[in-house]
Design a protein around this motif. Structure first.
Motif, PDB file in Angstrom:
ATOM      1  N   GLY A 175     -13.780  -8.978   6.155  1.00  0.00           N
ATOM      2  CA  GLY A 175     -14.964  -8.845   5.742  1.00  0.00           C
ATOM      3  C   GLY A 175     -14.945  -8.389   4.225  1.00  0.00           C
ATOM      4  N   PRO A 176     -16.143  -8.141   3.515  1.00  0.00           N
ATOM      5  CA  PRO A 176     -16.050  -7.634   2.128  1.00  0.00           C
ATOM      6  C   PRO A 176     -15.631  -6.331   2.068  1.00  0.00           C
ATOM      7  N   GLU A 177     -16.212  -5.668   3.203  1.00  0.00           N
ATOM      8  CA  GLU A 177     -15.837  -4.100   3.256  1.00  0.00           C
ATOM      9  C   GLU A 177     -14.256  -3.921   3.281  1.00  0.00           C
ATOM     10  N   GLU A 178     -13.579  -4.627   3.998  1.00  0.00           N
ATOM     11  CA  GLU A 178     -12.060  -4.664   4.291  1.00  0.00           C
ATOM     12  C   GLU A 178     -11.296  -4.915   3.045  1.00  0.00           C
ATOM     13  N   LEU A 179     -12.006  -6.172   2.351  1.00  0.00           N
ATOM     14  CA  LEU A 179     -11.550  -6.399   1.150  1.00  0.00           C
ATOM     15  C   LEU A 179     -11.559  -5.275   0.005  1.00  0.00           C
ATOM     16  N   ARG A 180     -12.778  -4.631  -0.178  1.00  0.00           N
ATOM     17  CA  ARG A 180     -12.877  -3.653  -1.172  1.00  0.00           C
ATOM     18  C   ARG A 180     -11.922  -2.347  -0.842  1.00  0.00           C
ATOM     19  N   GLN A 181     -11.573  -2.213   0.395  1.00  0.00           N
ATOM     20  CA  GLN A 181     -10.745  -0.885   0.976  1.00  0.00           C
ATOM     21  C   GLN A 181      -9.297  -1.262   0.462  1.00  0.00           C
ATOM     22  N   MET A 182      -9.015  -2.573   0.785  1.00  0.00           N
ATOM     23  CA  MET A 182      -7.878  -2.962   0.405  1.00  0.00           C
ATOM     24  C   MET A 182      -7.586  -3.037  -1.230  1.00  0.00           C
ATOM     25  N   ARG A 183      -8.595  -3.352  -1.880  1.00  0.00           N
ATOM     26  CA  ARG A 183      -8.203  -3.475  -3.160  1.00  0.00           C
ATOM     27  C   ARG A 183      -8.367  -2.047  -3.821  1.00  0.00           C
ATOM     28  N   GLU A 184      -9.047  -0.939  -3.388  1.00  0.00           N
ATOM     29  CA  GLU A 184      -8.788   0.285  -3.756  1.00  0.00           C
ATOM     30  C   GLU A 184      -7.515   0.942  -3.279  1.00  0.00           C
ATOM     31  N   GLN A 185      -7.028   0.521  -2.239  1.00  0.00           N
ATOM     32  CA  GLN A 185      -5.638   1.115  -1.950  1.00  0.00           C
ATOM     33  C   GLN A 185      -4.711   0.716  -2.972  1.00  0.00           C
ATOM     34  N   ALA A 186      -4.780  -0.773  -3.054  1.00  0.00           N
ATOM     35  CA  ALA A 186      -3.679  -1.304  -4.267  1.00  0.00           C
ATOM     36  C   ALA A 186      -3.860  -0.493  -5.539  1.00  0.00           C
ATOM     37  N   GLU A 187      -5.147  -0.313  -6.038  1.00  0.00           N
ATOM     38  CA  GLU A 187      -5.207   0.224  -7.267  1.00  0.00           C
ATOM     39  C   GLU A 187      -4.624   1.731  -7.126  1.00  0.00           C
ATOM     40  N   ALA A 188      -4.827   2.431  -6.120  1.00  0.00           N
ATOM     41  CA  ALA A 188      -4.380   3.547  -5.960  1.00  0.00           C
ATOM     42  C   ALA A 188      -2.922   3.762  -5.997  1.00  0.00           C
ATOM     43  N   ARG A 189      -2.137   2.852  -5.347  1.00  0.00           N
ATOM     44  CA  ARG A 189      -0.907   2.452  -5.471  1.00  0.00           C
ATOM     45  C   ARG A 189      -0.378   2.175  -6.812  1.00  0.00           C
ATOM     46  N   LYS A 190      -0.994   1.523  -7.359  1.00  0.00           N
ATOM     47  CA  LYS A 190      -0.672   1.228  -8.725  1.00  0.00           C
ATOM     48  C   LYS A 190      -0.702   2.512  -9.829  1.00  0.00           C
ATOM     49  N   ARG A 191      -1.705   3.079  -9.600  1.00  0.00           N
ATOM     50  CA  ARG A 191      -1.829   4.546 -10.550  1.00  0.00           C
ATOM     51  C   ARG A 191      -0.895   5.307 -10.137  1.00  0.00           C
ATOM     52  N   ALA A 192      -0.639   5.543  -8.964  1.00  0.00           N
ATOM     53  CA  ALA A 192       0.487   6.278  -8.492  1.00  0.00           C
ATOM     54  C   ALA A 192       1.946   6.162  -8.947  1.00  0.00           C
ATOM     55  N   GLN A 193       2.286   4.799  -8.854  1.00  0.00           N
ATOM     56  CA  GLN A 193       3.333   4.171  -9.356  1.00  0.00           C
ATOM     57  C   GLN A 193       3.648   4.251 -11.142  1.00  0.00           C
ATOM     58  N   GLU A 194       2.559   4.196 -11.660  1.00  0.00           N
ATOM     59  CA  GLU A 194       2.529   4.407 -12.917  1.00  0.00           C
ATOM     60  C   GLU A 194       2.599   5.894 -13.401  1.00  0.00           C
ATOM     61  N   GLY A 195       2.076   6.694 -12.564  1.00  0.00           N
ATOM     62  CA  GLY A 195       2.270   8.249 -12.990  1.00  0.00           C
ATOM     63  C   GLY A 195       3.641   8.658 -12.470  1.00  0.00           C
ATOM     64  N   LYS A 196       4.361   7.994 -11.547  1.00  0.00           N
ATOM     65  CA  LYS A 196       5.688   8.322 -11.398  1.00  0.00           C
ATOM     66  C   LYS A 196       6.753   7.930 -12.642  1.00  0.00           C
ATOM     67  N   ASP A 197       6.544   6.769 -13.263  1.00  0.00           N
ATOM     68  CA  ASP A 197       7.207   6.397 -14.536  1.00  0.00           C
ATOM     69  C   ASP A 197       7.017   6.887 -15.636  1.00  0.00           C
TER      70      ASP A 197
END
Length: 83
Positions: free
Chosen positions: A61-83
Motif C-alpha cells: 500500500g502507499p503507506e508501506e511504500l512511504r515507510q520503505m522509502r524513508e528507511q532507504a533514505e535513512a540508510r543512505k544518509r547513515a552510509q554517507e555519514g560513515k564515509d
C-alpha cells in the motif's frame, strides 16, 4: 467445472448424429453443442488466467511504500555519514 461443458458438448454432438432425429432437433443439438463448446473454452481460459495471476496480498500500500522509502533514505544518509 468447465470440463462438464466439454462433456455436454460432446453429448449434444452425439445426439445430433442420431439418424431418426428430425431436422429441427438436429439443429437444436448442434446449437447446444456450439454453446457448450464456447462455455468450455471460456471456462478453460478463465481458469488458466486465474492460475497465473499474482496473489493480491503481496501488493504494498502507499503507506508501506512511504515507510520503505524513508528507511532507504535513512540508510543512505547513515552510509554517507560513515564515509
Amino acid at each position: 467445472m468447465h470440463w462438464l461443458y466439454l462433456l455436454a458438448s460432446i453429448a449434444c454432438l452425439a445426439l445430433a448424429m442420431v439418424r431418426t432425429m428430425p431436422t429441427l432437433g438436429v439443429l437444436v443439438f448442434l446449437a447446444g453443442a456450439l454453446g457448450f463448446m464456447v462455455a468450455w473454452v471460456l471456462g478453460w481460459m478463465s481458469s488458466r488466467i486465474s492460475s497465473q495471476s499474482r496473489d493480491i496480498s503481496h501488493i504494498l500500500g502507499p503507506e508501506e511504500l512511504r515507510q520503505m522509502r524513508e528507511q532507504a533514505e535513512a540508510r543512505k544518509r547513515a552510509q554517507e555519514g560513515k564515509d
